[in-house]
Motif scaffolding. Structure first.
Motif, PDB file in Angstrom:
ATOM      1  N   VAL A  74       0.674  -1.074   0.012  1.00 36.08           N
ATOM      2  CA  VAL A  74      -0.068  -0.007  -0.027  1.00 36.08           C
ATOM      3  C   VAL A  74       0.868   1.396  -0.003  1.00 36.08           C
ATOM      4  O   VAL A  74       0.528   2.265  -0.929  1.00 36.08           O
ATOM      5  N   LEU A  75       1.731   1.351   0.916  1.00 34.20           N
ATOM      6  CA  LEU A  75       2.761   2.584   0.863  1.00 34.20           C
ATOM      7  C   LEU A  75       3.398   2.603  -0.546  1.00 34.20           C
ATOM      8  O   LEU A  75       3.545   3.822  -0.920  1.00 34.20           O
ATOM      9  N   GLN A  77       2.247   1.806  -3.286  1.00 31.27           N
ATOM     10  CA  GLN A  77       1.336   2.479  -4.190  1.00 31.27           C
ATOM     11  C   GLN A  77       1.168   3.993  -4.325  1.00 31.27           C
ATOM     12  O   GLN A  77       1.051   4.900  -5.111  1.00 31.27           O
ATOM     13  N   ARG A  78       1.264   4.564  -2.935  1.00 32.50           N
ATOM     14  CA  ARG A  78       1.279   5.974  -2.734  1.00 32.50           C
ATOM     15  C   ARG A  78       2.542   6.580  -3.321  1.00 32.50           C
ATOM     16  O   ARG A  78       2.623   7.782  -3.549  1.00 32.50           O
ATOM     17  N   ASP A  79       3.624   5.703  -3.366  1.00 32.69           N
ATOM     18  CA  ASP A  79       4.932   6.203  -3.747  1.00 32.69           C
ATOM     19  C   ASP A  79       5.180   6.144  -5.356  1.00 32.69           C
ATOM     20  O   ASP A  79       6.348   6.221  -5.874  1.00 32.69           O
ATOM     21  N   SER A 201      10.535   2.409  -1.380  1.00 36.33           N
ATOM     22  CA  SER A 201       9.529   1.682  -1.200  1.00 36.33           C
ATOM     23  C   SER A 201       9.598   0.173  -1.843  1.00 36.33           C
ATOM     24  O   SER A 201       9.215  -0.679  -1.327  1.00 36.33           O
TER      25      SER A 201
END
Length: 313
Positions: A74-75, A77-79, A201
């Motif tokens: 999830v992290l 994807q934000r990156d 990430s």
């Protein structure tokens, strides 16, 4: 697992090393990330040590790993998403070797964690920056002066005081911990070789994925079973802290000046001793204190010396 550390000053910088400039506030951010990383890993260690007293180690690692991998995905994807297949073949090779080292070091470390006091294990781990410095000098062909080589020697004497081979206090689990340290050195050297364009990430996610996939194939003592409420709670705590640890461990390598940030890694020994006392009633003996003092002093001196060399002193 364990974290990043100290690299050496190299005259011929590899293409993957970030530019030698530090923006305003980077040092403080790097120091904060280092302290957070150390605290997160030690809290994870305490939680997983508690859980694996009753739950088979591979099962605990798998359950924790599934949750950590999902959180890091999830992290990522934000990156910008996970880079599943890096364009550079060199990056693919380095990530593969890093993953192998991550798996081996993680399981050796956790096996040692089951049998050693939290503070004693952390004391052995303090030799990591010195060994990373020595390995980086060999890999990147940086000449180490006699002062830093002496610091490495003093640090290794400190490790021997902690291990005390030949005495009644010596344990084979201490050698398991030392083997884990050597594999973490391999992990750190490969991390420094990955190109700057590779997102932190993605590196953190790949590390968690490697460990999770490998977990079911490891031998277990005792049958796998449904965890108790206390074990689920411990796994949840370990998962949260390990996710933070993975992310900050990679990020700290890329923020601030090494000479400023690196000393803050020794806060892990303080965290480990405090948690060992509070949770498990453990207290390091005088030899461990003396060995830890030598290792930490040698590490701090080597950091100071490297900073002097960077400044042309």
């Amino acid at each position: 697992m364990r974290t990043p550390l100290l690299s050496v000053n190299r005259r011929a910088k590899p293409r993957s090393e970030p530019p030698a400039r530090t923006r305003e506030g980077d040092n403080l951010r790097g120091a904060a990330l280092m302290v957070l990383s150390m605290a997160a890993f030690v809290c994870n260690d305490a939680a997983i040590k508690f859980v694996t007293q009753t739950l088979p180690l591979p099962q605990a690692v798998l359950l924790r790993g599934l949750a950590v991998t999902a959180m890091l995905w999830v992290l990522a994807q934000r990156d910008g998403g996970v880079d599943w297949w890096p364009r550079d073949p060199r990056d693919r090779r380095l990530l593969a070797w890093r993953g192998v080292a991550e798996v081996a070091s993680t399981f050796l470390y956790l096996i040692a964690l089951q049998h050693l006091a939290l503070g004693d294990l952390s004391a052995i781990m303090q030799s990591l920056p010195l060994l990373v410095m020595l390995a980086a000098a060999v890999v990147f062909r940086e000449r180490l002066g006699w002062r830093r080589l002496t610091a490495v020697g003093v640090g290794m004497i400190g490790v021997l005081l902690i291990l005390r081979p030949g005495s009644s206090a010596f344990s084979v689990w201490s050698l398991v911990a030392l083997a884990s340290v050597l594999l973490i050195v391999v992990r750190e050297i490969t991390t420094r070789g990955v190109s700057v364009g590779m997102r932190s990430s993605t590196i953190a996610f790949s590390a968690a994925l490697f460990v999770t996939v490998a977990a079911p194939f490891l031998p277990a003592e005792g049958a796998w079973r449904w965890p108790t409420l206390a074990e689920w709670t411990g796994l949840a705590v370990a998962t949260g802290f390990l996710a933070i640890g993975y992310q900050t461990a990679v990020a700290v390598m890329r923020v601030g000046e090494v000479g400023f940030v690196s000393p803050f890694r020794y806060t892990s020994l303080l965290f480990a001793i405090l948690l060992g006392m509070a949770v498990f009633g453990e207290w390091p003996d005088a030899w461990t204190w003396a060995g830890s003092a030598l290792v930490v002093a040698a590490g701090l001196y080597s950091i100071w010396r490297e900073t002097q060399l960077r400044q042309g002193a």
